[in-house]
Design a protein around this motif. Sequence first.
Motif, PDB file in Angstrom:
ATOM      1  N   THR A  38     -18.011  14.739  -1.714  1.00 23.24           N
ATOM      2  CA  THR A  38     -18.093  13.719  -2.759  1.00 23.24           C
ATOM      3  C   THR A  38     -16.981  12.699  -2.527  1.00 23.24           C
ATOM      4  N   ALA A  39     -17.083  11.585  -3.235  1.00 23.63           N
ATOM      5  CA  ALA A  39     -16.085  10.535  -3.073  1.00 23.63           C
ATOM      6  C   ALA A  39     -14.665  11.043  -3.336  1.00 23.63           C
ATOM      7  N   PRO A  40     -14.415  11.744  -4.435  1.00 16.89           N
ATOM      8  CA  PRO A  40     -13.057  12.228  -4.657  1.00 16.89           C
ATOM      9  C   PRO A  40     -12.560  13.127  -3.532  1.00 16.89           C
ATOM     10  N   GLN A  41     -13.429  13.951  -2.997  1.00 20.72           N
ATOM     11  CA  GLN A  41     -13.018  14.810  -1.884  1.00 20.72           C
ATOM     12  C   GLN A  41     -12.613  13.994  -0.675  1.00 20.72           C
ATOM     13  N   GLN A  42     -13.427  12.990  -0.356  1.00 20.28           N
ATOM     14  CA  GLN A  42     -13.094  12.144   0.777  1.00 20.28           C
ATOM     15  C   GLN A  42     -11.761  11.458   0.566  1.00 20.28           C
ATOM     16  N   ILE A  43     -11.529  11.007  -0.655  1.00 22.80           N
ATOM     17  CA  ILE A  43     -10.276  10.321  -0.941  1.00 22.80           C
ATOM     18  C   ILE A  43      -9.106  11.277  -0.766  1.00 22.80           C
ATOM     19  N   ALA A  44      -9.246  12.481  -1.317  1.00 18.80           N
ATOM     20  CA  ALA A  44      -8.167  13.462  -1.208  1.00 18.80           C
ATOM     21  C   ALA A  44      -7.880  13.770   0.251  1.00 18.80           C
ATOM     22  N   CYS A  45      -8.943  13.937   1.032  1.00 17.79           N
ATOM     23  CA  CYS A  45      -8.782  14.244   2.447  1.00 17.79           C
ATOM     24  C   CYS A  45      -8.082  13.096   3.156  1.00 17.79           C
ATOM     25  N   PHE A  46      -8.445  11.882   2.792  1.00 16.61           N
ATOM     26  CA  PHE A  46      -7.821  10.712   3.404  1.00 16.61           C
ATOM     27  C   PHE A  46      -6.344  10.633   3.040  1.00 16.61           C
ATOM     28  N   LEU A  47      -6.034  10.840   1.771  1.00 13.56           N
ATOM     29  CA  LEU A  47      -4.647  10.762   1.324  1.00 13.56           C
ATOM     30  C   LEU A  47      -3.806  11.822   2.020  1.00 13.56           C
ATOM     31  N   GLU A  48      -4.395  12.978   2.189  1.00 18.30           N
ATOM     32  CA  GLU A  48      -3.666  14.058   2.838  1.00 18.30           C
ATOM     33  C   GLU A  48      -3.332  13.692   4.288  1.00 18.30           C
ATOM     34  N   ARG A  49      -4.349  13.196   4.989  1.00 21.76           N
ATOM     35  CA  ARG A  49      -4.102  12.796   6.371  1.00 21.76           C
ATOM     36  C   ARG A  49      -3.066  11.680   6.432  1.00 21.76           C
ATOM     37  N   LEU A  50      -3.207  10.726   5.525  1.00 23.57           N
ATOM     38  CA  LEU A  50      -2.283   9.599   5.461  1.00 23.57           C
ATOM     39  C   LEU A  50      -0.854  10.091   5.334  1.00 23.57           C
ATOM     40  N   CYS A  51      -0.684  11.024   4.423  1.00 21.25           N
ATOM     41  CA  CYS A  51       0.646  11.551   4.137  1.00 21.25           C
ATOM     42  C   CYS A  51       1.236  12.226   5.366  1.00 21.25           C
ATOM     43  N   ILE A  52       0.398  12.981   6.065  1.00 16.75           N
ATOM     44  CA  ILE A  52       0.898  13.721   7.216  1.00 16.75           C
ATOM     45  C   ILE A  52       1.135  12.796   8.405  1.00 16.75           C
ATOM     46  N   LEU A  53       0.143  11.977   8.712  1.00 16.34           N
ATOM     47  CA  LEU A  53       0.250  11.141   9.899  1.00 16.34           C
ATOM     48  C   LEU A  53       1.386  10.137   9.773  1.00 16.34           C
ATOM     49  N   HIS A  54       1.606   9.639   8.575  1.00 15.03           N
ATOM     50  CA  HIS A  54       2.660   8.636   8.400  1.00 15.03           C
ATOM     51  C   HIS A  54       3.981   9.257   7.995  1.00 15.03           C
ATOM     52  N   ASP A  55       3.976  10.581   7.908  1.00 18.22           N
ATOM     53  CA  ASP A  55       5.210  11.275   7.582  1.00 18.22           C
ATOM     54  C   ASP A  55       5.777  10.843   6.233  1.00 18.22           C
ATOM     55  N   TYR A  56       4.902  10.757   5.242  1.00 21.03           N
ATOM     56  CA  TYR A  56       5.359  10.405   3.912  1.00 21.03           C
ATOM     57  C   TYR A  56       5.802  11.657   3.175  1.00 21.03           C
ATOM     58  N   ASP A  57       6.591  11.451   2.134  1.00 20.39           N
ATOM     59  CA  ASP A  57       6.989  12.562   1.272  1.00 20.39           C
ATOM     60  C   ASP A  57       5.832  12.903   0.333  1.00 20.39           C
ATOM     61  N   PRO A  58       5.283  14.096   0.437  1.00 19.06           N
ATOM     62  CA  PRO A  58       4.113  14.421  -0.391  1.00 19.06           C
ATOM     63  C   PRO A  58       4.421  14.391  -1.889  1.00 19.06           C
ATOM     64  N   HIS A  59       5.698  14.406  -2.246  1.00 20.58           N
ATOM     65  CA  HIS A  59       6.030  14.397  -3.678  1.00 20.58           C
ATOM     66  C   HIS A  59       6.103  12.996  -4.250  1.00 20.58           C
ATOM     67  N   GLY A  60       5.758  11.997  -3.427  1.00 22.37           N
ATOM     68  CA  GLY A  60       5.740  10.638  -3.948  1.00 22.37           C
ATOM     69  C   GLY A  60       5.832   9.613  -2.835  1.00 22.37           C
ATOM     70  N   PHE A  61       4.754   8.868  -2.628  1.00 25.86           N
ATOM     71  CA  PHE A  61       4.791   7.799  -1.616  1.00 25.86           C
ATOM     72  C   PHE A  61       3.867   6.672  -2.046  1.00 25.86           C
ATOM     73  N   ASP A  62       4.080   5.501  -1.467  1.00 20.96           N
ATOM     74  CA  ASP A  62       3.257   4.338  -1.789  1.00 20.96           C
ATOM     75  C   ASP A  62       2.145   4.175  -0.772  1.00 20.96           C
ATOM     76  N   LEU A  63       0.980   3.787  -1.252  1.00 23.24           N
ATOM     77  CA  LEU A  63      -0.115   3.506  -0.338  1.00 23.24           C
ATOM     78  C   LEU A  63       0.291   2.350   0.574  1.00 23.24           C
ATOM     79  N   PRO A  64       0.029   2.492   1.877  1.00 24.21           N
ATOM     80  CA  PRO A  64       0.454   1.436   2.800  1.00 24.21           C
ATOM     81  C   PRO A  64      -0.499   0.238   2.795  1.00 24.21           C
TER      82      PRO A  64
END
Lengths: 255, 255
Positions: free
Chosen positions: A150-176
């Motif tokens: 579903t759309a929310p799942q895709q978004i969550a999956c995207f955010l997760e990858r974003l966080c990992i690939l860009h080395d963001y702090d999972p406890h708080g980061f800004d969308l690039p």
Amino acid sequence: MQRASPDNIRTLRLFSGLSEQEKDNLIQAGRTRRYANRQYLFVYGDQVRLFHIVCDGAVQLFRETPDGHEMTSDIIAAGDTIGGAEILQSQATHRFNAIAVKDTAAIEFPIAWLKENSKRYSILALNLLTMLSRRGNTAMIEAEHKATMTAPQQIACFLERLCILHDYDPHGFDLPYSKTLIASRLGMEIETFSRGLAKLHEHGITIRGARVFFDDIEKMENYACSNCSISDTCQEHELLRGQLSRPKPGRVGCA
Amino acid sequence: MQRASPDNIRTLRLFSGLSEQEKDNLIQAGRTRRYANRQYLFVYGDQVRLFHIVCDGAVQLFRETPDGHEMTSDIIAAGDTIGGAEILQSQATHRFNAIAVKDTAAIEFPIAWLKENSKRYSILALNLLTMLSRRGNTAMIEAEHKATMTAPQQIACFLERLCILHDYDPHGFDLPYSKTLIASRLGMEIETFSRGLAKLHEHGITIRGARVFFDDIEKMENYACSNCSISDTCQEHELLRGQLSRPKPGRVGCA
DNA sequence: CGACACTTTGAAGACGATCAACGCCGGTGG
DNA sequence: CCACCGGCGTTGATCGTCTTCAAAGTGTCG
């Protein structure tokens, strides 16, 4: 985020495995160029003339359908390249538009440079191959997501990858990128994306404005996709990866 | 359809540009193996041990979601390869299942063979690169289709590509795979696929059983997608290509 | 302060997924 | 030879999700 100012261009994955002198030889044929936000690198139908390495900023690759709809194929971040596939396939013209979505710096090389050197330095060809096939892999997986999540799942999956690939702090980061751009990148409407973000709160992801909080890392597993090839992309983040997406033995597909 | 019995393996795109002797050296390391219809080449989680060249038949690559849903990533036809991306990315285990969907013959090589020879013969690496990046390209375009086209449009686009890539007679040919498999390949349910096929009649495509007729080639343009990179895949079919998908100048996106 | 781009929210509609029933065919076994 | 079965495909009805259209809210920058 991986940056590649002229200083650290030598650390690019594309050049890994080459000697410093070889890198010098290769790099000196390039020309650095700056693009303002919203400036085009090329548009659909342009001749394929250049191979780009994005050093800083980001570039949106997109097409327009006849009815004026905009479809984002990919967002190229710093450290990645544009044009490799087209050049190696000897495509005459570009099949998409490329526009800077931030102030961006890129090094450009003539196509002959890439063709010749990927023959001369097989390691260069291999690096490019790896990067391209990885991108293709990601595309295939996302096509799968579009069919199974579903759309929310895709978004969550995207955010997760974003966080990992860009080395963001999972406890708080800004969308690039802007939400509009991300929605387009995910192939959904901005309204769906907006509603999806709101729903994620129930699942341990809070969004306030452009800021994202993974407030419950355990719950992330509900969305973690064991097939998203995050694994070999940034080897230095084993720990975080273990926290966020813990593939269970025997588990397949996306939850 | 491109076939590659041991006789014509030398004509494979993967080996193009190599001398006959080089081909001999390469090929002799391989072992031909036959798979019955419905026989697995490997399953999700298996160690990546081999690089396959499909000589005859076809292989379905698919995943299963936790809820038992089957998702086809790709169908590998004769002349194409399996495992290249995984090996070059040094993936330890397979992320999908591979099953023969016809009686199939494939040549298998140890992964070291591919790693070493793609370093030794840069042309081999380039060929593989081209094939993989083309596959990735197709995946990206299909992801786009999923976001911008209706089910009937996707089906028409798929049939068109099928006809061109396999060199079928547009005035009547049989589907090479079961409808269930094609539907899965397109990421839609069999019911949706079935209804989609029925609707195509209004647009100049008739389906009777497994047989497909493009009864009005002009109308095909309604579905022709100028971005589907059919263009450089089979260079010998210029004429047919011109008939079926005639990209208009300045036209972008999918109609 | 006002213009504008971006985002959110609401309500209606379209499309595909799902559930269910049926027809068709090839194979198997009595 | 017929009865039965299972795989495959079609068709109908319903439901949920995403898109679309519309309007209002938020932020930024001159």
